[in-house]
Design a protein around this motif. Sequence first.
Motif, PDB file in Angstrom:
ATOM      1  N   THR A 276      57.815  33.829  43.158  1.00 27.40           N
ATOM      2  CA  THR A 276      57.117  34.880  42.179  1.00 27.40           C
ATOM      3  C   THR A 276      58.240  36.129  42.558  1.00 27.40           C
ATOM      4  OG1 THR A 276      55.279  33.620  42.762  1.00 27.40           O
ATOM      5  CG2 THR A 276      55.726  35.391  40.499  1.00 27.40           C
ATOM      6  N   GLU A 280      56.157  40.456  38.374  1.00 24.01           N
ATOM      7  CA  GLU A 280      55.277  39.501  38.131  1.00 24.01           C
ATOM      8  C   GLU A 280      54.167  39.505  38.514  1.00 24.01           C
ATOM      9  OE1 GLU A 280      54.547  36.795  35.376  1.00 24.01           O
ATOM     10  OE2 GLU A 280      56.541  37.542  35.369  1.00 24.01           O
ATOM     11  N   ILE A 281      54.290  39.383  40.334  1.00 30.73           N
ATOM     12  CA  ILE A 281      53.204  39.368  40.868  1.00 30.73           C
ATOM     13  C   ILE A 281      51.933  40.643  41.001  1.00 30.73           C
ATOM     14  CG2 ILE A 281      52.675  39.908  43.005  1.00 30.73           C
ATOM     15  CD1 ILE A 281      52.959  37.209  43.298  1.00 30.73           C
ATOM     16  N   GLN A 284      50.456  40.463  37.647  1.00 33.72           N
ATOM     17  CA  GLN A 284      49.282  39.218  37.477  1.00 33.72           C
ATOM     18  C   GLN A 284      48.183  39.843  38.214  1.00 33.72           C
ATOM     19  OE1 GLN A 284      51.219  36.235  39.894  1.00 33.72           O
ATOM     20  NE2 GLN A 284      52.566  34.976  38.135  1.00 33.72           N
ATOM     21  N   GLN A 287      46.024  41.592  36.112  1.00 35.55           N
ATOM     22  CA  GLN A 287      45.197  41.228  35.734  1.00 35.55           C
ATOM     23  C   GLN A 287      43.803  39.879  36.442  1.00 35.55           C
ATOM     24  OE1 GLN A 287      48.909  38.967  33.576  1.00 35.55           O
ATOM     25  NE2 GLN A 287      46.787  38.113  32.205  1.00 35.55           N
ATOM     26  N   LYS A 388      44.030  31.575  38.065  1.00 35.58           N
ATOM     27  CA  LYS A 388      45.402  31.517  36.988  1.00 35.58           C
ATOM     28  C   LYS A 388      46.372  31.698  38.387  1.00 35.58           C
ATOM     29  CE  LYS A 388      43.369  33.867  33.806  1.00 35.58           C
ATOM     30  NZ  LYS A 388      43.010  34.820  32.878  1.00 35.58           N
ATOM     31  N   TYR A 389      46.326  32.622  38.911  1.00 32.63           N
ATOM     32  CA  TYR A 389      47.010  33.959  39.719  1.00 32.63           C
ATOM     33  C   TYR A 389      47.204  33.308  41.457  1.00 32.63           C
ATOM     34  CZ  TYR A 389      48.320  34.638  35.738  1.00 32.63           C
ATOM     35  OH  TYR A 389      49.194  35.469  34.064  1.00 32.63           O
ATOM     36  N   ARG A 390      46.821  32.363  42.014  1.00 31.31           N
ATOM     37  CA  ARG A 390      46.877  31.810  43.484  1.00 31.31           C
ATOM     38  C   ARG A 390      47.214  33.317  44.553  1.00 31.31           C
ATOM     39  NH1 ARG A 390      44.269  28.292  46.379  1.00 31.31           N
ATOM     40  NH2 ARG A 390      44.657  27.293  44.733  1.00 31.31           N
ATOM     41  N   GLU A 391      48.083  33.802  44.084  1.00 34.55           N
ATOM     42  CA  GLU A 391      49.689  34.579  45.166  1.00 34.55           C
ATOM     43  C   GLU A 391      48.882  35.744  44.752  1.00 34.55           C
ATOM     44  OE1 GLU A 391      53.574  33.868  43.844  1.00 34.55           O
ATOM     45  OE2 GLU A 391      54.597  35.630  46.003  1.00 34.55           O
ATOM     46  N   ALA A 392      48.376  36.277  43.295  1.00 31.83           N
ATOM     47  CA  ALA A 392      47.951  37.404  43.690  1.00 31.83           C
ATOM     48  C   ALA A 392      47.250  38.043  44.340  1.00 31.83           C
ATOM     49  CB  ALA A 392      47.922  38.273  41.831  1.00 31.83           C
TER      50      ALA A 392
END
Length: 412
Positions: A276, A280-281, A284, A287, A388-392
Motif C-alpha cells: 500500500t 493511502e496508508i 486508512q 479512517q 477494513k485496513y489491517r496495515e493501518a
Amino acid sequence: MKKLCFGTFATILKICMAKRVTQKQLCGTMLLSIAPTYDIRSDDGTVSDLILGKKNLSPVVTDAAPDVDARDISVFFKEKVLPMLDSNKNSLIVLALKDIIASDDTIEPETIVEKVNNMTKEDIVSCNSFVLEDFLAGIFLYTVLNVENRNCENSVREITDEYIQSFETQKKSIKFITTYNNFSMEAANEVAIDARALVLLAETGGRCQKCGRILGIKKEGNDINYAKIVRLSETDDIILCVDCEREIRNLSEEDKLALLSDKHDLEILVKARDATSRHEIEKQIEQVLREVDLMDVTADTQLKMEPIKVENKITEKRLKERVLFDVRRFYEGVNDTLDRLAGENKLNVDRFAKSIKRMYEDASESQISQSAIYNLLVETLFEKTGRKYREACEIIISYFVQRCEVFDEITK
Ligand SMILES: [Zn+2]
C-alpha cells in the motif's frame, strides 16, 4: 469500433503529411520499403483504392512482406517516409493509431501489433514514449501481414480531419525517443545486480543480515562494508558484508537455516509494507482512528506517556524491527492525525490509549509471546474498526508501542 488496416493507417498519415507531398507519393513510397520494384507512385487509381480500403494490397507486396527484416523497414521509414510528414503532427499520428488499436476488438491484448520491437496491443496502449520510425514501420508491417484491406471503406470513412484534430489536447502526453532501453548486456547485468542488492538492502534496513554492519553498494573505498549478495538456496539470496561472506562457507547447516528463515521474515515484512502506498496508508490510519472512538473502555489504567525507545521494550528481534520500521515511517503522521482528531473532538486519545493498554494487559495475562500479543492487538483493533485496513491497524499499534502504552519496558 475502429479498425486497424492499411487503409486507416495510410489515411491517418495522409491527413498528417506535409503540404508539398501527394497521397500517391506517400502511399507508393511506403510500399517500396517491402517491394522495391513495385512502384505505384504515379498510379492514382490503385493508390486511391488502397487508401480508401476498397482493395487488398498486391500479392507482390504481401508475398514479400514475411521475409523482410522489420529493422530495415524502420530505417527506410526514417529516411524516406518521415520527411513526407508534417512533423508538427507526429503526436497526432501516434495518438490516433493508439486510439484505433485500443478500440479494435479484433486485436487481442497480447497480439503483436508493432513488429519492429514486438510491442503488443497492451504495450502500445500503455506506452507514451515511442521511436516514431519503429512505431510506424512496425504497425505498417502488421497491416500488410495480418489484415485484409478489402471492405474497409466504412472504417476509413471514420478517419476524418476532425477525428485527428480531436487529439490536439493530448499532444503533450506523447514523447519521442531515439531508442528503447538499448542497454548492452553488460550494463544490464550491472543494473540488475545493483537493483537486487538494493532490494535486499531495503529488506535488512541497509545492514549485513548477519552482523548488522551498515553496508554500501559501491565498492570503491568500501572494502569491508561492501554489500555482497550471497546465494543461500536456489531461490534465496541474502546480503552480507565481506567478512560474513567469507565465513559463510564454514557455517553449520543450522546457522544457514537460521539465516534463511530470518530472510523470509524480512521479505514478508517488506512485502506487507510495499503493498500500500504511503498516502493511502495515512488515509486508512485516519479512517481507523475515526472509528476507534466507538470502542469501549472500562478500566482506568495509569499511562506512561514518556516515549521510551522501542529497543528497550521489545525482546523479540523481528517484532522489534517491524515496530521500528513502522515508527520510523509513520510516527509523526499518526501523532498529527491523533492531535487533529482530538482537536475536532472526533477522538478521545487518552481513552483510546487506555483501551489499547487494557487490551495488552488482558493479552499478557495469558503468558503469550510479545509478537502474539502484538498480533492480537492488531487483530482486535482491526475487528473493532470494521475489518477494513489491517496495515493501518498494525501501524497504529506500533505507534502505541513506541509511546509506551503497550509493552512494559524491559530493564537491562
Ligand atoms: Zn557482516
